[in-house]
Design a protein around this motif. Structure first.
Motif, mmCIF file in Angstrom:
data_model
loop_
_atom_site.group_PDB
_atom_site.id
_atom_site.type_symbol
_atom_site.label_atom_id
_atom_site.label_comp_id
_atom_site.label_asym_id
_atom_site.label_seq_id
_atom_site.Cartn_x
_atom_site.Cartn_y
_atom_site.Cartn_z
ATOM 1 N N ALA A 41 0.834 -1.209 0.000
ATOM 2 C CA ALA A 41 0.000 0.000 0.000
ATOM 3 C C ALA A 41 0.863 1.251 0.000
ATOM 4 N N ALA A 42 1.958 1.214 0.782
ATOM 5 C CA ALA A 42 2.869 2.366 0.811
ATOM 6 C C ALA A 42 3.504 2.585 -0.553
ATOM 7 N N PHE A 43 3.825 1.494 -1.230
ATOM 8 C CA PHE A 43 4.445 1.610 -2.560
ATOM 9 C C PHE A 43 3.473 2.232 -3.550
ATOM 10 N N LEU A 44 2.217 1.754 -3.545
ATOM 11 C CA LEU A 44 1.226 2.302 -4.471
ATOM 12 C C LEU A 44 0.939 3.770 -4.183
ATOM 13 N N GLN A 45 0.966 4.132 -2.914
ATOM 14 C CA GLN A 45 0.753 5.529 -2.559
ATOM 15 C C GLN A 45 1.896 6.409 -3.043
ATOM 16 N N GLU A 46 3.111 5.874 -2.977
ATOM 17 C CA GLU A 46 4.294 6.636 -3.406
ATOM 18 C C GLU A 46 4.262 6.932 -4.897
ATOM 19 N N ILE A 47 3.818 5.974 -5.689
ATOM 20 C CA ILE A 47 3.896 6.145 -7.152
ATOM 21 C C ILE A 47 2.603 6.721 -7.738
ATOM 22 N N ASN A 48 1.651 7.073 -6.900
ATOM 23 C CA ASN A 48 0.390 7.631 -7.377
ATOM 24 C C ASN A 48 0.567 9.109 -7.697
ATOM 25 N N ILE A 49 0.940 9.382 -8.943
ATOM 26 C CA ILE A 49 1.228 10.763 -9.340
ATOM 27 C C ILE A 49 -0.047 11.591 -9.489
ATOM 28 N N LEU A 50 -1.227 10.924 -9.467
ATOM 29 C CA LEU A 50 -2.485 11.661 -9.581
ATOM 30 C C LEU A 50 -2.936 12.212 -8.236
ATOM 31 N N ASN A 51 -2.291 11.804 -7.172
ATOM 32 C CA ASN A 51 -2.625 12.293 -5.847
ATOM 33 C C ASN A 51 -2.279 13.784 -5.749
ATOM 34 N N PRO A 52 -3.244 14.651 -5.333
ATOM 35 C CA PRO A 52 -2.949 16.096 -5.245
ATOM 36 C C PRO A 52 -1.795 16.413 -4.294
ATOM 37 N N GLU A 53 -1.588 15.555 -3.302
ATOM 38 C CA GLU A 53 -0.509 15.780 -2.332
ATOM 39 C C GLU A 53 0.737 14.964 -2.686
ATOM 40 N N PHE A 54 0.844 14.574 -3.945
ATOM 41 C CA PHE A 54 1.945 13.691 -4.366
ATOM 42 C C PHE A 54 3.316 14.272 -4.046
ATOM 43 N N LEU A 55 3.552 15.523 -4.394
ATOM 44 C CA LEU A 55 4.866 16.122 -4.194
ATOM 45 C C LEU A 55 5.208 16.293 -2.717
ATOM 46 N N LYS A 56 4.178 16.411 -1.866
ATOM 47 C CA LYS A 56 4.432 16.578 -0.433
ATOM 48 C C LYS A 56 4.620 15.238 0.278
ATOM 49 N N GLN A 57 3.923 14.224 -0.184
ATOM 50 C CA GLN A 57 3.930 12.952 0.520
ATOM 51 C C GLN A 57 4.911 11.933 -0.055
ATOM 52 N N SER A 58 5.395 12.154 -1.253
ATOM 53 C CA SER A 58 6.211 11.139 -1.918
ATOM 54 C C SER A 58 7.576 11.691 -2.302
ATOM 55 N N LEU A 59 8.525 10.776 -2.397
ATOM 56 C CA LEU A 59 9.857 11.103 -2.916
ATOM 57 C C LEU A 59 10.121 10.392 -4.241
#
Length: 459
Positions: free
Chosen positions: A74-92
């Motif tokens: 789940a953490a991996f899918l959340q990291e690569i979800n570029i459609l997430n509005p908070e993508f740049l804040k939550q992912s590296l």
């Protein structure tokens, strides 16, 4: 080559053969051997570093991702979800994408296209730096604070700047150095070719105009005189360089020697060779058993030092039994025979060498001598032209000796390759090479000191 022959061999010349044919120039531009189309060692290293950049960034990101929670999927899918509005804040994951783009650009430009410009790597480094600054100022939060996250950002920053330093100051600089060596050889070959384009055509200063001028004194020497000469040179009378094809082959052999030595010098100076001895004289050895020797001669003039190692070796080096110019092709080029004394307490018998040598005077205070074996050219039947009895025919590979004038001293560079033949164990020969080079430089220093003392007394 742990024999005294080396100094003589070093007597290869680099600058004349004024009436070289146009074929020698074409040989330089269109070598007889297939041209190596692979990228150079420095570029391969740069590509490896670019691959490491991307893979290391991706590995750090994976470590950080799987350690975020127990459900790593789940953490991996959340990291690569570029459609997430908070993508740049939550992912590296965006930093991995930046590293991938940087890798693809550098691979395409410097490996596939083989660009010789530093601008692409400057662009990737600048873009990475700007993006990292924006990421830190506007999207990095305290929830992301931690050692793995810091490492991802710092590694992207440091490796991108290391690539920017590596390409222009190491890779491209070495390629330009090697390219300039090749261009100087080609330019010299063109300058010494009689058939130049209109406007720059001129008669060579030392051009030979008669076939009789190619005859050496050896051509008129009796068999008794030849067999009684020191070293027992068996010289093929009347067959030296009268044949135009033989002369052409000698020119090609010398030109190929100069190009090979230029490449060897770049490799040796780049730190790729093993250090066999660090103090003066420094000795470097390649994997193919070529040697690069450097030494400083104090209180000496370049002309004097070069004259000692090129023409007067038998005056101070007891490892040379005989050294003799057999055929002068012009002022700076000659066919040269020499015989070395037995070495290693007689374990290595005397060796005979037949070389084509050329002197090149380039920049002020720099004198170079190039030499390479030519026995198979002047004696194509497979018999070495200067051996008899227990003397073994040996062969010098592309070699050079260069003397550079300093303020109060001279720098000697010696690129040496030699095949002693006779089935000698390479391990035994290589273990004696450093001792040979040290002894050689000691004898040379003693001789030059004695010459300087004699000159002061005469004055």
């Amino acid at each position: 080559m742990p024999l005294s022959q080396m100094p003589e061999a070093a007597n290869s010349s680099v600058e004349s053969l004024p009436n070289m044919s146009r074929s020698s120039t074409s040989m330089l531009e269109e070598p007889l051997l297939p041209v190596d189309r692979r990228i150079g060692k420095d570029r391969r290293r740069f590509v490896v570093i670019s691959v490491f950049d991307f893979t290391f960034t991706a590995l750090l990101w994976l470590l950080w991702t799987v350690s975020k929670s127990d459900d790593w999927k789940a953490a991996f899918l959340q990291e690569i979800n570029i459609l997430n509005p908070e993508f740049l804040k939550q992912s590296l994951f965006d930093l991995v994408v930046v590293a991938l783009l940087r890798f693809l650009i550098l691979l395409t430009v410097y490996s596939l296209c083989r660009s010789d410009s530093w601008i692409p790597v400057a662009f990737t480094t600048s873009a990475t730096t700007i993006y990292l600054i924006i990421k830190i100022l506007f999207f990095f939060s305290k929830e992301q604070a931690g050692v793995p996250q810091y490492l991802i950002i710092l590694c992207s920053f440091l490796i991108s700047w290391f690539e920017l330093w590596l390409m222009p100051f190491r890779v491209l600089a070495r390629e330009r150095e090697y390219g300039s060596d090749q261009e100087s050889v080609v330019a010299h070959s063109r300058a010494s070719t009689p058939g130049r384009p209109p406007g720059i055509r001129r008669r060579p200063q030392y051009a030979t105009t008669s076939a009789d001028e190619f005859h050496s004194a050896v051509d008129y020497t009796s068999d008794e005189e030849q067999n009684s000469a020191p070293g027992y040179f068996r010289i093929p009378k009347g067959t030296m360089v009268r044949n135009p094809q033989t002369r052409k082959n000698l020119e090609q052999r010398l030109n190929s020697c100069m190009l090979t030595v230029g490449k060897l010098l770049v490799d040796a100076r780049s730190g790729q060779w093993r250090v066999a001895r660090k103090p003066d004289p420094q000795v470097l050895q390649s994997a193919e058993n070529a040697f690069y020797v450097t030494s400083t001669i104090p209180n000496a003039k370049a002309e004097q030092v070069f004259d000692a190692v090129w023409k007067k070796t038998t005056a101070w080096n007891d490892q040379v039994l005989n050294a003799q110019t057999i055929q002068s092709l012009d002022e700076n080029t000659e066919v040269f025979f020499s015989t070395s004394a037995p070495a290693m307490r007689g374990y290595v018998a005397s060796r005979a060498f037949a070389d084509i040598r050329r002197i090149v005077r380039g920049e002020p205070g720099v004198i170079s001598g190039y030499f390479v074996d030519c026995a198979d050219v002047i004696q194509p039947n497979g018999t070495h032209p200067c051996t008899i009895g227990n003397i073994v025919g040996a062969a010098n590979g592309p070699s050079m000796i260069r003397v550079t004038q300093g303020e109060n001293d001279c720098q000697i560079e010696w690129m040496m390759q030699c095949d002693l033949k006779g089935g000698l164990p390479k391990r035994i020969i290589n273990t004696n090479m450093v001792r040979f080079f040290v002894t050689y430089m000691e004898k040379l220093n003693i001789y030059l000191t004695a010459v300087a003392e004699t000159s002061r007394i005469d004055v």
